[in-house]
Design a protein around this motif. Structure first.
Motif, PDB file in Angstrom:
ATOM      1  N   ILE A 173      36.973  30.142  43.648  1.00 22.51           N
ATOM      2  CA  ILE A 173      37.105  30.643  42.278  1.00 22.51           C
ATOM      3  C   ILE A 173      38.310  30.000  41.601  1.00 22.51           C
ATOM      4  N   TYR A 174      39.428  29.965  42.317  1.00 25.07           N
ATOM      5  CA  TYR A 174      40.648  29.400  41.736  1.00 25.07           C
ATOM      6  C   TYR A 174      40.536  27.884  41.557  1.00 25.07           C
ATOM      7  N   GLY A 175      40.003  27.212  42.557  1.00 23.37           N
ATOM      8  CA  GLY A 175      39.903  25.764  42.484  1.00 23.37           C
ATOM      9  C   GLY A 175      38.984  25.303  41.369  1.00 23.37           C
ATOM     10  N   LEU A 176      37.787  25.872  41.295  1.00 26.95           N
ATOM     11  CA  LEU A 176      36.844  25.482  40.258  1.00 26.95           C
ATOM     12  C   LEU A 176      37.340  25.879  38.872  1.00 26.95           C
ATOM     13  N   SER A 177      37.944  27.058  38.756  1.00 25.06           N
ATOM     14  CA  SER A 177      38.472  27.504  37.462  1.00 25.06           C
ATOM     15  C   SER A 177      39.543  26.554  36.963  1.00 25.06           C
ATOM     16  N   HIS A 178      40.406  26.112  37.865  1.00 23.03           N
ATOM     17  CA  HIS A 178      41.452  25.158  37.486  1.00 23.03           C
ATOM     18  C   HIS A 178      40.838  23.852  36.982  1.00 23.03           C
ATOM     19  N   LEU A 179      39.860  23.327  37.705  1.00 18.71           N
ATOM     20  CA  LEU A 179      39.237  22.066  37.327  1.00 18.71           C
ATOM     21  C   LEU A 179      38.504  22.177  35.989  1.00 18.71           C
ATOM     22  N   MET A 180      37.918  23.339  35.723  1.00 16.50           N
ATOM     23  CA  MET A 180      37.129  23.537  34.510  1.00 16.50           C
ATOM     24  C   MET A 180      37.947  24.037  33.325  1.00 16.50           C
ATOM     25  N   GLY A 181      39.201  24.434  33.589  1.00 16.93           N
ATOM     26  CA  GLY A 181      40.048  24.915  32.515  1.00 16.93           C
ATOM     27  C   GLY A 181      39.877  26.381  32.173  1.00 16.93           C
ATOM     28  N   HIS A 182      39.499  27.193  33.155  1.00  8.72           N
ATOM     29  CA  HIS A 182      39.327  28.625  32.935  1.00  8.72           C
ATOM     30  C   HIS A 182      40.474  29.412  33.581  1.00  8.72           C
ATOM     31  N   LYS A 183      40.601  30.673  33.199  1.00  2.93           N
ATOM     32  CA  LYS A 183      41.568  31.572  33.812  1.00  2.93           C
ATOM     33  C   LYS A 183      40.863  32.366  34.908  1.00  2.93           C
ATOM     34  N   ALA A 184      41.561  32.624  36.014  1.00  2.74           N
ATOM     35  CA  ALA A 184      40.931  33.371  37.097  1.00  2.74           C
ATOM     36  C   ALA A 184      41.953  34.186  37.869  1.00  2.74           C
ATOM     37  N   LEU A 185      41.516  35.345  38.297  1.00  2.00           N
ATOM     38  CA  LEU A 185      42.319  36.177  39.199  1.00  2.00           C
ATOM     39  C   LEU A 185      41.389  36.886  40.168  1.00  2.00           C
ATOM     40  N   SER A 186      41.839  37.008  41.394  1.00  2.00           N
ATOM     41  CA  SER A 186      41.081  37.710  42.427  1.00  2.00           C
ATOM     42  C   SER A 186      41.797  39.001  42.798  1.00  2.00           C
ATOM     43  N   LEU A 187      41.083  40.115  42.659  1.00  3.59           N
ATOM     44  CA  LEU A 187      41.563  41.422  43.111  1.00  3.59           C
ATOM     45  C   LEU A 187      40.692  41.875  44.265  1.00  3.59           C
ATOM     46  N   ASN A 188      41.325  42.377  45.312  1.00  3.39           N
ATOM     47  CA  ASN A 188      40.572  42.859  46.465  1.00  3.39           C
ATOM     48  C   ASN A 188      41.066  44.225  46.913  1.00  3.39           C
ATOM     49  N   THR A 189      40.129  45.116  47.160  1.00  2.00           N
ATOM     50  CA  THR A 189      40.448  46.364  47.839  1.00  2.00           C
ATOM     51  C   THR A 189      40.524  46.088  49.337  1.00  2.00           C
ATOM     52  N   ILE A 190      41.614  46.481  49.944  1.00  2.00           N
ATOM     53  CA  ILE A 190      41.771  46.304  51.387  1.00  2.00           C
ATOM     54  C   ILE A 190      40.992  47.415  52.098  1.00  2.00           C
ATOM     55  N   VAL A 191      39.888  47.025  52.737  1.00  2.00           N
ATOM     56  CA  VAL A 191      39.069  48.022  53.432  1.00  2.00           C
ATOM     57  C   VAL A 191      39.366  48.064  54.922  1.00  2.00           C
ATOM     58  N   THR A 192      40.038  47.008  55.422  1.00  2.00           N
ATOM     59  CA  THR A 192      40.406  47.006  56.835  1.00  2.00           C
ATOM     60  C   THR A 192      41.754  46.314  57.010  1.00  2.00           C
ATOM     61  N   ASN A 193      42.514  46.760  57.986  1.00  2.00           N
ATOM     62  CA  ASN A 193      43.754  46.077  58.334  1.00  2.00           C
ATOM     63  C   ASN A 193      43.568  45.465  59.712  1.00  2.00           C
ATOM     64  N   ARG A 194      43.500  44.128  59.737  1.00  2.00           N
ATOM     65  CA  ARG A 194      43.217  43.427  60.986  1.00  2.00           C
ATOM     66  C   ARG A 194      44.375  43.563  61.971  1.00  2.00           C
ATOM     67  N   TYR A 195      45.579  43.710  61.457  1.00  5.61           N
ATOM     68  CA  TYR A 195      46.763  43.824  62.317  1.00  5.61           C
ATOM     69  C   TYR A 195      46.722  45.129  63.108  1.00  5.61           C
ATOM     70  N   SER A 196      46.403  46.225  62.416  1.00  5.62           N
ATOM     71  CA  SER A 196      46.416  47.536  63.071  1.00  5.62           C
ATOM     72  C   SER A 196      45.049  47.954  63.586  1.00  5.62           C
ATOM     73  N   GLY A 197      44.002  47.236  63.172  1.00  7.58           N
ATOM     74  CA  GLY A 197      42.653  47.581  63.621  1.00  7.58           C
ATOM     75  C   GLY A 197      42.069  48.788  62.929  1.00  7.58           C
ATOM     76  N   THR A 198      42.558  49.119  61.733  1.00  4.50           N
ATOM     77  CA  THR A 198      42.088  50.297  61.009  1.00  4.50           C
ATOM     78  C   THR A 198      41.078  49.907  59.934  1.00  4.50           C
ATOM     79  N   PHE A 199      40.233  50.883  59.567  1.00  2.00           N
ATOM     80  CA  PHE A 199      39.231  50.691  58.520  1.00  2.00           C
ATOM     81  C   PHE A 199      39.278  51.883  57.580  1.00  2.00           C
ATOM     82  N   SER A 200      39.067  51.638  56.289  1.00  2.00           N
ATOM     83  CA  SER A 200      39.133  52.708  55.294  1.00  2.00           C
ATOM     84  C   SER A 200      38.165  53.845  55.633  1.00  2.00           C
ATOM     85  N   LYS A 201      38.622  55.065  55.465  1.00  2.00           N
ATOM     86  CA  LYS A 201      37.763  56.221  55.708  1.00  2.00           C
ATOM     87  C   LYS A 201      36.796  56.460  54.549  1.00  2.00           C
ATOM     88  N   ASP A 202      37.103  55.927  53.378  1.00  2.00           N
ATOM     89  CA  ASP A 202      36.238  56.087  52.210  1.00  2.00           C
ATOM     90  C   ASP A 202      36.321  54.827  51.340  1.00  2.00           C
TER      91      ASP A 202
END
Length: 294
Positions: A246-275
Motif C-alpha cells: 500500500i505504501y510503496g504503490l501509493s508513493h509511486l502513484m502520488g497518493h496518501k496512505a496510512l495503515s491502521l491495524n487492530t492488534i488481535v494477537t501478541n506473538r511475544y506473549s502468545g495471547t489472542f484478543s478475547k473479543d
C-alpha cells in the motif's frame, strides 16, 4: 509508456467498469478505506449516513457513501500484497486514466488510502486490542522489485540496517521500506492512544510470519530478530500482509496512505484478543470520526 493503453493492459468489463474492482470512476470517492476481509466492508459502511453504490466481484466488495457530508469508499482487497497490487492499480486507473479513451489524464488526482486491518504485535509492551499506525511498511514480499523508480525503498538506511542486523538470507526477496503519510499519521495519533511503529509485511501467514505447524522453518529465530531490531529509535511493532505494498504503490502513484491495524494477537506473549470483533469495531469508529474531519 504508450500514449494509448491496449485492451490487454487496461482491462474493462463490458459495462465499462474496471475489471476486478467492478466500478466506474464516478463510483469512487477520493478517500478510500481498504479492508482485507470482505465482511468488514458492511461493518464500515453501516455507519454511513447513506450508501450510493454497492458492487461485488469475487472477494472484492465496494460500497461508496456519505458520512457527515464526507464521501467515502470502502473496498475489500483480500489478503496479501498481490491483491493490493490489483486493487491499488485499478483504483488509481479509475482516478487518473480516461477509461473510454484509454489515455492517462494530463492532470493527476491524488487519492487517500487508509487501511483498517488486523495484525499481530511482536513487542511485549503492545497489548491485544491496541491500534497501531504504521510509520513505515517493511516489505518482505518482493512486489516493488517489479516497478521502476523504487531504488529509494531499497536504499533506505533502515532497510539496509535491518538486513545487517538480521543477517538476512539472500535467497529471500530483498527487504524494502516505504513510508506512510505523515499528515495521516499525525491525524490518527494526535490526542489518541494509537501506537506507531514499523509494520513488517510478510508474504504469507504461517512460515513467513514464523509460525510452525507441520513444516519446519529455515530460521526459527526470525521473530526474535525482528523484535530486537532497532535503528535510530525505530522498531518493528507488528506483522501483517499488506502495508508495504500500500505504501510503496501509493508513493509511486502520488497518493496518501496510512495503515491502521487492530492488534488481535501478541506473538511475544502468545495471547489472542478475547473479543477481536469489538476491538476492530472500535478501530472502525475511531478512524471514521478522524476521516470525516480530514
Amino acid at each position: 509508456m504508450a500514449s494509448k493503453l491496449s485492451s490487454s493492459e487496461l482491462v474493462l468489463n463490458p459495462d465499462g467498469s474496471i475489471y476486478h474492482c467492478n466500478i466506474k470512476p464516478e463510483e469512487l470517492a477520493d478517500t478510500i478505506i481498504l479492508v482485507g476481509d470482505q465482511n468488514r466492508v458492511s461493518n464500515v459502511s453501516k455507519y454511513f449516513d447513506a450508501i450510493e453504490t454497492r458492487s461485488q466481484k469475487r472477494e472484492i466488495i465496494v460500497n461508496t457513501g456519505i458520512l457527515n457530508q464526507k464521501r467515502l469508499t470502502v473496498i475489500s482487497t483480500g489478503m496479501g500484497t498481490d491483491n493490493i497490487d490489483i486493487v491499488l492499480n485499478e483504483l488509481d486507473a479509475l482516478a487518473n486514466i480516461d477509461l473510454k479513451k484509454k489515455e492517462i489524464k494530463p492532470i493527476r488526482k491524488q487519492l487517500t488510502f487508509v487501511r483498517l486491518g488486523t495484525s499481530g504485535a511482536i513487542q511485549k509492551d503492545i497489548p491485544v486490542d491496541t491500534i497501531v499506525a504504521s510509520t513505515y511498511g517493511l516489505g518482505f514480499d518482493g512486489l516493488m522489485s517489479f516497478y521502476a523508480n523504487t531504488e529509494s525503498f531499497y536504499e533506505n538506511p533502515i532497510a539496509k540496517e535491518f538486513i545487517i542486523q538480521t543477517k538476512w538470507n539472500p535467497k529471500r526477496a530483498l527487504p524494502y521500506l516505504a513510508e506512510g503519510s505523515e499528515e495521516l499519521l499525525h491525524l490518527m495519533t494526535e490526542n489518541s492512544k494509537v501506537i506507531s511503529g514499523i509494520t513488517a509485511t510478510a508474504i504469507g501467514f504461517y512460515g513467513p510470519q514464523g509460525r510452525i505447524l507441520r513444516l519446519n522453518l529455515d530460521n526459527e529465530s526470525m521473530n526474535e530478530q525482528l523484535t530486537k531490531f532497532t535503528y535510530n529509535n525505530n522498531r518493528i511493532t507488528n506483522f501483517e500482509m499488506e502495508t508495504s505494498a500500500i505504501y510503496g504503490l501509493s508513493h509511486l502513484m502520488g497518493h496518501k496512505a496510512l495503515s491502521l491495524n487492530t492488534i488481535v494477537t501478541n506473538r511475544y506473549s502468545g495471547t489472542f484478543s478475547k473479543d477481536p470483533y469489538s476491538a476492530i469495531d472500535s478501530m472502525i469508529q475511531f478512524a471514521l470520526e478522524k476521516l470525516t474531519k480530514f
